[in-house]
Design an enzyme around this catalytic site. Structure first.
Site, mmCIF file in Angstrom:
data_model
loop_
_atom_site.group_PDB
_atom_site.id
_atom_site.type_symbol
_atom_site.label_atom_id
_atom_site.label_comp_id
_atom_site.label_asym_id
_atom_site.label_seq_id
_atom_site.Cartn_x
_atom_site.Cartn_y
_atom_site.Cartn_z
ATOM 1 N N ASN A 186 1.832 -5.143 -16.140
ATOM 2 C CA ASN A 186 0.633 -5.538 -16.865
ATOM 3 C C ASN A 186 0.684 -6.833 -17.532
ATOM 4 O OD1 ASN A 186 -2.177 -4.674 -17.223
ATOM 5 N ND2 ASN A 186 -1.763 -4.276 -19.269
ATOM 6 N N ARG A 187 -0.458 -7.685 -17.774
ATOM 7 C CA ARG A 187 -0.621 -8.747 -18.678
ATOM 8 C C ARG A 187 -0.119 -8.383 -19.947
ATOM 9 N NH1 ARG A 187 -6.590 -11.103 -18.617
ATOM 10 N NH2 ARG A 187 -6.965 -9.002 -19.600
ATOM 11 N N THR A 188 -0.668 -7.289 -20.585
ATOM 12 C CA THR A 188 -0.137 -6.830 -21.734
ATOM 13 C C THR A 188 0.959 -5.834 -21.612
ATOM 14 O OG1 THR A 188 -2.793 -6.918 -22.583
ATOM 15 C CG2 THR A 188 -1.148 -5.957 -24.187
ATOM 16 N N MET A 242 -7.854 -1.610 -5.332
ATOM 17 C CA MET A 242 -8.631 -0.970 -5.796
ATOM 18 C C MET A 242 -10.120 -1.462 -5.737
ATOM 19 S SD MET A 242 -7.259 1.772 -8.526
ATOM 20 C CE MET A 242 -5.492 2.212 -8.502
ATOM 21 N N GLY A 279 -1.552 -3.648 -13.504
ATOM 22 C CA GLY A 279 -2.667 -3.153 -14.229
ATOM 23 C C GLY A 279 -2.108 -1.969 -15.090
ATOM 24 N N ALA A 280 -2.822 -1.740 -16.192
ATOM 25 C CA ALA A 280 -2.401 -0.296 -17.106
ATOM 26 C C ALA A 280 -3.399 0.223 -17.667
ATOM 27 C CB ALA A 280 -1.374 -0.919 -17.973
ATOM 28 N N LYS A 323 -22.726 3.307 -4.692
ATOM 29 C CA LYS A 323 -22.836 3.815 -3.214
ATOM 30 C C LYS A 323 -22.713 5.064 -2.959
ATOM 31 C CE LYS A 323 -20.828 -0.568 -1.639
ATOM 32 N NZ LYS A 323 -22.119 -1.348 -1.654
ATOM 33 N N ASP A 348 -10.226 10.658 -8.622
ATOM 34 C CA ASP A 348 -9.577 9.196 -8.202
ATOM 35 C C ASP A 348 -8.258 9.132 -7.562
ATOM 36 O OD1 ASP A 348 -12.045 7.935 -8.900
ATOM 37 O OD2 ASP A 348 -11.418 7.610 -10.902
ATOM 38 N N LYS A 368 -16.249 7.690 -18.200
ATOM 39 C CA LYS A 368 -15.435 8.725 -17.788
ATOM 40 C C LYS A 368 -14.549 9.335 -18.920
ATOM 41 C CE LYS A 368 -14.471 6.634 -13.219
ATOM 42 N NZ LYS A 368 -13.489 6.192 -12.156
HETATM 43 P P1 ATR Z 1 -9.843 -0.080 -15.536
HETATM 44 O O1 ATR Z 1 -10.770 1.359 -16.011
HETATM 45 O O2 ATR Z 1 -10.460 -0.691 -14.556
HETATM 46 O O3 ATR Z 1 -8.519 0.301 -15.623
HETATM 47 P P2 ATR Z 1 -9.587 -1.100 -18.266
HETATM 48 O O4 ATR Z 1 -9.040 0.005 -18.672
HETATM 49 O O5 ATR Z 1 -10.460 -2.169 -19.019
HETATM 50 O O6 ATR Z 1 -10.349 -0.971 -16.687
HETATM 51 O O7 ATR Z 1 -8.061 -1.933 -17.477
HETATM 52 C C1 ATR Z 1 -8.368 -3.296 -16.933
HETATM 53 C C2 ATR Z 1 -6.862 -3.811 -16.489
HETATM 54 O O8 ATR Z 1 -7.184 -5.086 -15.745
HETATM 55 C C3 ATR Z 1 -5.864 -3.981 -17.423
HETATM 56 O O9 ATR Z 1 -4.673 -3.757 -17.174
HETATM 57 C C4 ATR Z 1 -6.205 -5.476 -17.819
HETATM 58 O O10 ATR Z 1 -4.768 -6.206 -18.538
HETATM 59 P P3 ATR Z 1 -4.643 -6.093 -20.045
HETATM 60 O O11 ATR Z 1 -4.204 -4.607 -20.342
HETATM 61 O O12 ATR Z 1 -3.568 -7.019 -20.395
HETATM 62 O O13 ATR Z 1 -5.961 -6.283 -20.525
HETATM 63 C C5 ATR Z 1 -6.219 -5.925 -16.303
HETATM 64 N N1 ATR Z 1 -6.839 -7.185 -16.216
HETATM 65 C C6 ATR Z 1 -8.133 -7.700 -16.852
HETATM 66 N N2 ATR Z 1 -8.383 -8.935 -16.518
HETATM 67 C C7 ATR Z 1 -7.366 -9.670 -15.778
HETATM 68 C C8 ATR Z 1 -6.935 -10.657 -15.528
HETATM 69 N N3 ATR Z 1 -7.809 -11.862 -15.427
HETATM 70 N N4 ATR Z 1 -5.634 -10.845 -15.100
HETATM 71 C C9 ATR Z 1 -4.825 -9.920 -14.869
HETATM 72 N N5 ATR Z 1 -5.094 -8.675 -15.654
HETATM 73 C C10 ATR Z 1 -6.271 -8.307 -15.802
#
Ligand code: ATR
Length: 274
Positions: free
Chosen positions: A150-152, A214, A126-127, A15, A101, A64
């Protein structure tokens, strides 16, 4: 006419040309802005080729971090973010990298949504790269606490350690959190998969907690639907951040700050009609 592009792969649905075109029209700037599909394995040659004539560019997924490597100089916020979303050819012909951003998100939260975040409890889900880019400007608002979940969990811990000198930032897993917070920002890619990070409903206090995704789409994201069902005080998607990061880039290139509200309204109208 001054030439600008947005680099990405894929880039067809960006966009940015619409947004920057509206800004240029509104401010009477004589500039052209289009998309440029960069090859996945050859971003740097593509970008250097463009900058033989080009004045500036935006950079989106997945370039990026590579864009950062290409720059002769970086703004402090781009260095801290570890990623560049805005490139500018300076008067001495060198290439400067910036990251708008975080400023875009903070402007959407504070100016557009009118939130005062000083002394508030903020939770970021997220991280990844999107979170790294926004931590510094959010901490500059002096929240009472900022938790990265974060998941991880290790990735959240690494980010929290890296940014600890800038404010009260901590790491967590999703399931450990129960107490309501003032603001939840979803910066995971979960919405892309139609999923919701597994967080407790009790994090949202009806009428008080603000929820921000976001991501955005024609329909509310799973996170926005979840927040609405729980009675969040405000539910916001990332379209405002998209327009504001673009306005910040435009301001850097042209020295004029465009009005974002009419452009956001036009984008919202087009999204609804799509
Ligand atoms: P971005 O640049 O958009 O931040 P990224 O660096 O790939 O993309 O990060 C994606 C984020 O979304 C990470 O925090 C990821 O969690 P992990 O670090 O555990 O991989 C999170 N993420 C992606 N899919 C997810 C899901 N289905 N549920 C929860 N967290 C998710």
């Amino acid at each position: 006419m001054d030439q600008y592009v947005v680099f990405g792969n894929p880039i067809g649905h960006s966009k940015s040309p619409l947004i920057q075109g509206l800004f240029a029209e509104q401010t009477g700037q004589d500039m052209a802005y289009s998309t440029l599909l960069a090859p996945l394995d050859d971003f740097s040659n593509c970008a250097l080729g463009f900058f033989k004539v080009g004045r500036g560019a935006n950079v989106t997924v997945p370039f990026k971090e590579q864009a950062l490597q290409l720059c002769d100089s970086l703004t402090p916020r781009a260095r801290r973010a570890g990623a560049v979303n805005t490139l500018s050819k300076l008067a001495d012909d060198t290439l400067q990298g910036d990251n708008t951003d975080g400023a875009g998100l903070v402007r959407d939260l504070t100016v557009n949504a009118g939130l005062a975040l000083g002394g508030k409890r903020i939770l970021i889900l997220g991280a990844g790269g999107a979170v790294r880019g926004v931590l510094e400007p959010i901490l500059a608002l002096r929240p009472q606490s900022l938790v990265i979940a974060n998941r991880t969990v290790e990735k959240a811990e690494r980010l929290a350690q890296e940014f600890a000198e800038l404010g009260p930032v901590a790491a967590s897993g999703f399931a450990w959190l129960q107490e309501p917070v003032d603001l939840i920002i979803n910066a995971t890619a979960a919405s892309l998969a139609g999923e919701l990070p597994p967080i407790a409903d009790s994090l949202v206090e009806p009428g008080r907690t603000v929820c921000y995704d976001m991501m955005y789409g024609k329909e509310p994201t799973p996170f926005c639907r979840w927040a609405s069902e729980l009675g969040a005080a405000q539910v916001l998607d990332g379209l405002g951040m998209l327009v504001e990061q673009a306005a910040e880039a435009f301001h850097g290139w042209r020295g004029v700050r465009p009005q974002s509200a009419p452009v956001l309204a036009e984008l919202r109208r087009q999204l609804a009609a799509s």
